[in-house]
Design an enzyme around this catalytic site. Structure first.
Site, PDB file in Angstrom:
ATOM      1  CG  HIS A 262      -7.144  -3.337   9.988  1.00 48.46           C
ATOM      2  ND1 HIS A 262      -5.841  -2.892  10.088  1.00 48.46           N
ATOM      3  CD2 HIS A 262      -7.116  -4.331   9.069  1.00 48.46           C
ATOM      4  CE1 HIS A 262      -5.062  -3.599   9.275  1.00 48.46           C
ATOM      5  NE2 HIS A 262      -5.812  -4.473   8.646  1.00 48.46           N
TER       6      HIS A 262
ATOM      7  CE  LYS B 179      -7.138  -3.663   5.316  1.00 50.30           C
ATOM      8  NZ  LYS B 179      -5.977  -4.397   5.071  1.00 50.30           N
TER       9      LYS B 179
ATOM     10  NE  ARG C 291      -2.377  -1.322   3.468  1.00 49.30           N
ATOM     11  CZ  ARG C 291      -1.802  -0.569   4.390  1.00 49.30           C
ATOM     12  NH1 ARG C 291      -1.840   0.748   4.311  1.00 49.30           N
ATOM     13  NH2 ARG C 291      -1.208  -1.119   5.427  1.00 49.30           N
TER      14      ARG C 291
ATOM     15  CB  SER D  15      -0.762  -3.752   7.852  1.00 48.87           C
ATOM     16  OG  SER D  15      -1.898  -2.983   7.565  1.00 48.87           O
ATOM     17  CB  ALA D  16       2.452  -7.330   8.426  1.00 40.50           C
ATOM     18  CB  CYS D  17       0.608  -6.544  13.855  1.00 37.93           C
ATOM     19  SG  CYS D  17       1.804  -5.253  13.492  1.00 37.93           S
ATOM     20  N   GLY D  18      -0.301  -9.947  12.909  1.00 32.59           N
ATOM     21  CA  GLY D  18      -0.755 -11.209  13.467  1.00 32.59           C
ATOM     22  C   GLY D  18      -2.242 -11.507  13.457  1.00 32.59           C
TER      23      GLY D  18
ATOM     24  NE  ARG E 214      -0.108  -8.380   2.262  1.00 29.48           N
ATOM     25  CZ  ARG E 214      -0.653  -8.177   3.475  1.00 29.48           C
ATOM     26  NH1 ARG E 214      -1.755  -8.807   3.827  1.00 29.48           N
ATOM     27  NH2 ARG E 214      -0.108  -7.331   4.323  1.00 29.48           N
TER      28      ARG E 214
ATOM     29  CG  ASP F 205      -7.499  -7.450   6.738  1.00 24.38           C
ATOM     30  OD1 ASP F 205      -6.532  -7.262   7.498  1.00 24.38           O
ATOM     31  OD2 ASP F 205      -7.754  -6.708   5.771  1.00 24.38           O
TER      32      ASP F 205
ATOM     33  CE1 TYR G 249       0.243  -5.825  -1.805  1.00 24.97           C
ATOM     34  CE2 TYR G 249      -0.886  -3.880  -0.952  1.00 24.97           C
ATOM     35  CZ  TYR G 249      -0.341  -5.135  -0.744  1.00 24.97           C
ATOM     36  OH  TYR G 249      -0.392  -5.708   0.501  1.00 24.97           O
TER      37      TYR G 249
ATOM     38  N   GLY H 272       0.351 -20.301  18.338  1.00 22.64           N
ATOM     39  CA  GLY H 272      -0.614 -21.154  19.050  1.00 22.64           C
ATOM     40  C   GLY H 272      -0.664 -20.870  20.545  1.00 22.64           C
TER      41      GLY H 272
HETATM   42  P1  GTP Z   1      -2.563  -7.816   7.321  1.00 21.93           P
HETATM   43  O1  GTP Z   1      -3.045  -8.840   6.367  1.00 21.93           O
HETATM   44  O2  GTP Z   1      -1.429  -6.983   6.745  1.00 21.93           O
HETATM   45  O3  GTP Z   1      -3.609  -6.933   7.874  1.00 21.93           O
HETATM   46  O4  GTP Z   1      -1.765  -8.573   8.506  1.00 21.93           O
HETATM   47  P2  GTP Z   1      -2.140  -9.559   9.707  1.00 21.93           P
HETATM   48  O5  GTP Z   1      -2.397  -8.756  10.929  1.00 21.93           O
HETATM   49  O6  GTP Z   1      -3.175 -10.542   9.298  1.00 21.93           O
HETATM   50  O7  GTP Z   1      -0.728 -10.269   9.967  1.00 21.93           O
HETATM   51  P3  GTP Z   1      -0.294 -11.815   9.880  1.00 21.93           P
HETATM   52  O8  GTP Z   1      -1.126 -12.695  10.766  1.00 21.93           O
HETATM   53  O9  GTP Z   1      -0.221 -12.201   8.458  1.00 21.93           O
HETATM   54  O10 GTP Z   1       1.176 -11.766  10.507  1.00 21.93           O
HETATM   55  C1  GTP Z   1       2.200 -11.007   9.966  1.00 21.93           C
HETATM   56  C2  GTP Z   1       3.555 -11.468  10.449  1.00 21.93           C
HETATM   57  O11 GTP Z   1       3.582 -11.501  11.880  1.00 21.93           O
HETATM   58  C3  GTP Z   1       3.923 -12.853   9.976  1.00 21.93           C
HETATM   59  O12 GTP Z   1       5.233 -12.847   9.500  1.00 21.93           O
HETATM   60  C4  GTP Z   1       3.781 -13.712  11.195  1.00 21.93           C
HETATM   61  O13 GTP Z   1       4.651 -14.800  11.159  1.00 21.93           O
HETATM   62  C5  GTP Z   1       4.071 -12.750  12.358  1.00 21.93           C
HETATM   63  N1  GTP Z   1       3.332 -13.127  13.575  1.00 21.93           N
HETATM   64  C6  GTP Z   1       2.008 -13.409  13.679  1.00 21.93           C
HETATM   65  N2  GTP Z   1       1.662 -13.783  14.942  1.00 21.93           N
HETATM   66  C7  GTP Z   1       2.793 -13.717  15.680  1.00 21.93           C
HETATM   67  C8  GTP Z   1       3.087 -13.976  17.057  1.00 21.93           C
HETATM   68  O14 GTP Z   1       2.228 -14.345  17.871  1.00 21.93           O
HETATM   69  N3  GTP Z   1       4.391 -13.786  17.451  1.00 21.93           N
HETATM   70  C9  GTP Z   1       5.371 -13.386  16.581  1.00 21.93           C
HETATM   71  N4  GTP Z   1       6.594 -13.236  17.043  1.00 21.93           N
HETATM   72  N5  GTP Z   1       5.126 -13.144  15.266  1.00 21.93           N
HETATM   73  C10 GTP Z   1       3.863 -13.297  14.820  1.00 21.93           C
HETATM   74  C1  SPV Z   2      -3.039  -4.649   5.189  1.00 21.52           C
HETATM   75  O1  SPV Z   2      -2.064  -4.014   4.715  1.00 21.52           O
HETATM   76  O2  SPV Z   2      -3.543  -4.372   6.296  1.00 21.52           O
HETATM   77  C2  SPV Z   2      -3.622  -5.783   4.444  1.00 21.52           C
HETATM   78  C3  SPV Z   2      -3.213  -5.959   3.064  1.00 21.52           C
HETATM   79  O3  SPV Z   2      -4.476  -6.479   4.954  1.00 21.52           O
HETATM   80  S1  SPV Z   2      -4.032  -4.829   2.025  1.00 21.52           S
HETATM   81  O4  SPV Z   2      -5.289  -5.410   1.589  1.00 21.52           O
HETATM   82  O5  SPV Z   2      -3.163  -4.596   0.912  1.00 21.52           O
HETATM   83  O6  SPV Z   2      -4.319  -3.590   2.738  1.00 21.52           O
HETATM   84 MN    MN Z   3      -5.116  -5.685   6.912  1.00 22.28          MN
END
Ligand code: GTP
Ligand code: SPV
Ligand code: MN
Length: 581
Positions: free
Chosen positions: A224, A204, A67, A246-249, A365, A273, A195, A490
């Protein structure tokens, strides 16, 4: 007489000049034809069809992999309505500037008209959208991510009640890339990017930016958030929504598999999401997942971290910007097993583990149907959704923020969401690993002034009966040596167990200046390598650190001037008082 949709399609075609127009019906035959066309043109590559039936690889332009928040605008008539959290232009300026980029942009291309429903087909909370796009990758992905085609057209009929999204790849130049929202007109314009978050406009752009704007007008919440249900050994199921940046789990938590030592628990995935939450007939907060698929992060995904998604993506999935092995398998950093001795990287170049570069892009992704997920909840398509008992706001913070704590009440919980900060990730094209404020994980997605947004949350709390309890979580605390203190994945079930224990008034806690924090004996650490000292550190409240944080929070709240509700200021002052005591 032409319907509003037909009129808009006609007008758009006049302006963008496509070679031809295809109205999507959402059928399998149509999907196969789009894939075949992309295979022929080279924009899609076939993966090993034995191991990954009906799965394909798409490589996006190397300058178009995440993004682009600096090119994303919310164009309300008044600047203050977009707020300091959004880039803004007047609607007229945006139309002038970006309209030109659409002129003739679809020449030589097929224009796809993509009708879709956000939400279960028959849900009263679902909404209609139509995306016009010149990208077959977008049209095909929309079939995975939404209820696309005939069902949407049938529900729409001759009505003009739908969100319009116009998308063109343009020339893919970041110089001529814009993602523009006109919330007052229920209209989205996106040009110059293919993208996901910039181009799959249901996600989004509609479900969050326009969705949050509509939700405030209509008295609901567009967030979100993942949605999950936990079934305890007793058979009781509790639903939780969790907002992490985003990308925080979110995807990982939504699909959690209880570890061996936590027998008898089951986690059911409702969404990974986005949550649309309405006050139900019983006065409680009910959530639907507006999406039909997952657009998940590949790196770090494996059979240890998320076995459910590994099973989900084995068929009918589109991978974007992952590496490709000589056997035609997708590969990314953190996948199970050793890296392949050689592969083709996300840019299509030969790669080996010695190359010194990433094989897969850090924001590579997959797009995959939610219905294929082994942990999908039997209630994931319930028209009224599922009742939410707890809301988690979780960030990625190496220091300060404890593993978990609970707010004193709804207002304090809104404050905890409003002051959340998190380290940035590869999901957006800016520096990674920088702590920034990301209130409720909505900073890039709130379609209006966030001061008003917090006010809306406060108002919702007054209307909800049995309001969900609000918590903060942080799976990402690190030791001095930079190692994660908490095993995560887990094992996060152990934290969820405390959360549901609090919901049902069965779990203990200690009152601290920042909120209710579990005592060490309140978190089960049997069978994990978390020593008493580590747990103590994970649950510690660092007064000095929090006093400093409260000053930073003041600075942030101040940016919103008189749009920031008084209650949020009062919470910050009360926090400072408690810390000094
Ligand atoms: P968006 O799709 O961007 O909104 O992201 P999301 O919040 O769904 O993130 P996602 O679950 O895909 O996790 C993103 C990254 O965080 C990955 O590389 C995971 O491996 C890592 N991650 C997820 N959960 C944990 C956790 O409990 N501990 C740690 N250390 N890393 C984690
Ligand atoms: C995020 O960035 O929070 C995502 C991927 O879930 S996107 O749909 O590109 O925003
Ligand atoms: Mn997201």
């Amino acid at each position: 007489m032409a319907t509003p949709l037909e009129q808009w399609v006609e007008e758009t075609a006049q302006h963008t000049r496509p070679k031809n127009i295809h109205w999507c019906d959402g059928s399998e035959a149509e999907y196969n034809k789009m894939i075949a066309d992309m295979l022929a043109s080279g924009t899609m590559l076939e993966l090993n069809q034995k191991a990954y039936p009906n799965c394909y690889l798409h490589r996006s332009d190397p300058s178009d992999v995440a993004r682009t928040e600096h090119l994303t605008f919310v164009c309300t008539s008044a600047k203050e309505d977009a707020g300091p959290n959004n880039n803004w232009m007047t609607p007229a300026d945006a139309k002038e500037k970006v309209g030109k980029l659409f002129a003739g942009a679809m020449q030589g291309r097929t224009m796809y008209v993509v009708p879709y429903i956000m939400g279960p087909v028959t849900s009263p909370f679902s909404q209609l959208g139509v995306e016009i796009t010149d990208s077959p990758y977008v049209a095909a992905s929309m079939r995975i991510m939404t209820r696309m085609g005939k069902a949407a057209l049938d529900r729409l009929g001759a009505s003009g009640n739908f969100v319009k999204g116009l998308h063109s790849l343009g020339d893919l130049s970041p110089e001529r890339r814009f993602i523009i929202h006109f919330p007052e007109e229920r209209l989205i314009w996106s040009v110059g990017s293919g993208y996901g978050g910039n181009a799959l406009l249901g996600k989004k752009c509609f479900a969050l930016r326009l969705g949050s704007f509509m939700a405030r007008e209509e008295g609901w919440l567009a967030e979100h958030c993942l949605i999950l249900g936990i079934e305890e050994p007793s058979g009781r199921t509790t639903y939780i929504a969790a907002a992490f940046p985003s990308a925080c789990g979110k995807t990982n938590l939504a699909m959690l598999i209880p570890p061996e030592s936590q027998k008898g628990y089951k986690v059911f995935t409702v969404g990974d999401d986005i949550a649309w939450m309405h006050i139900g007939a019983d006065g409680r907060l009910w959530a639907i997942n507006p999406e039909a698929g997952f657009f998940g992060v590949a790196p770090g995904t494996n059979y240890k971290t998320n076995p459910n998604v590994m099973e989900t993506i084995k068929r009918n999935s589109i991978f974007t910007n992952v590496a490709l092995t000589p056997d035609g398998l997708p590969w990314w950093e953190g996948l199970d097993g050793d890296p392949p001795a050689n592969a083709i990287d996300w840019q299509g170049k030969p790669w080996t583990p010695q190359s010194g570069t990433k094989g897969a892009h850090p924001n590579s992704r997959f797009t995959t149907p939610a219905s294929q997920c082994p942990s999908i909840s039997p209630h994931w398509e319930d028209p009224n959704g599922v009742p939410i008992s707890a809301i988690l706001f979780g960030g990625r913070r190496a220091k300060l923020v404890p593993l978990v704590y609970q707010s004193f009440n709804w207002q304090h919980g809104v404050f905890l969401g409003a002051t959340m900060a998190s380290e940035t990730t590869a999901a957006a094209t800016s520096a990674v690993g920088v702590v920034r404020r990301d209130p409720m994980a909505m900073l890039p997605f709130c379609g209006y002034n966030m001061g008003d947004y917090f006010g809306h949350w406060l108002a919702m709390g007054k209307r909800i009966k049995q309001a969900p309890l609000i918590f903060r979580t942080n799976w990402f605390r690190q030791s001095q040596e930079g190692k994660f203190l908490w095993p995560g994945f887990g094992e996060n079930l152990r934290v969820l167990r405390w959360v549901i224990g609090r919901v049902h008034q069965e779990a203990g806690a200690v009152e601290t200046p920042i909120g209710y924090v579990p005592r060490p004996q309140d978190i089960d650490t049997n069978g994990i390598a978390v020593s008493p000292t580590m747990l103590q550190e994970l649950l510690a409240v660092d007064r000095e650190g929090w006093i400093e944080a409260s000053h930073g929070q003041r600075e942030f709240l101040d940016k919103f001037g008189d749009r920031m509700p008084r209650e949020i200021w009062q919470e910050n002052e009360a926090l400072e008082q408690r810390l000094k005591r």
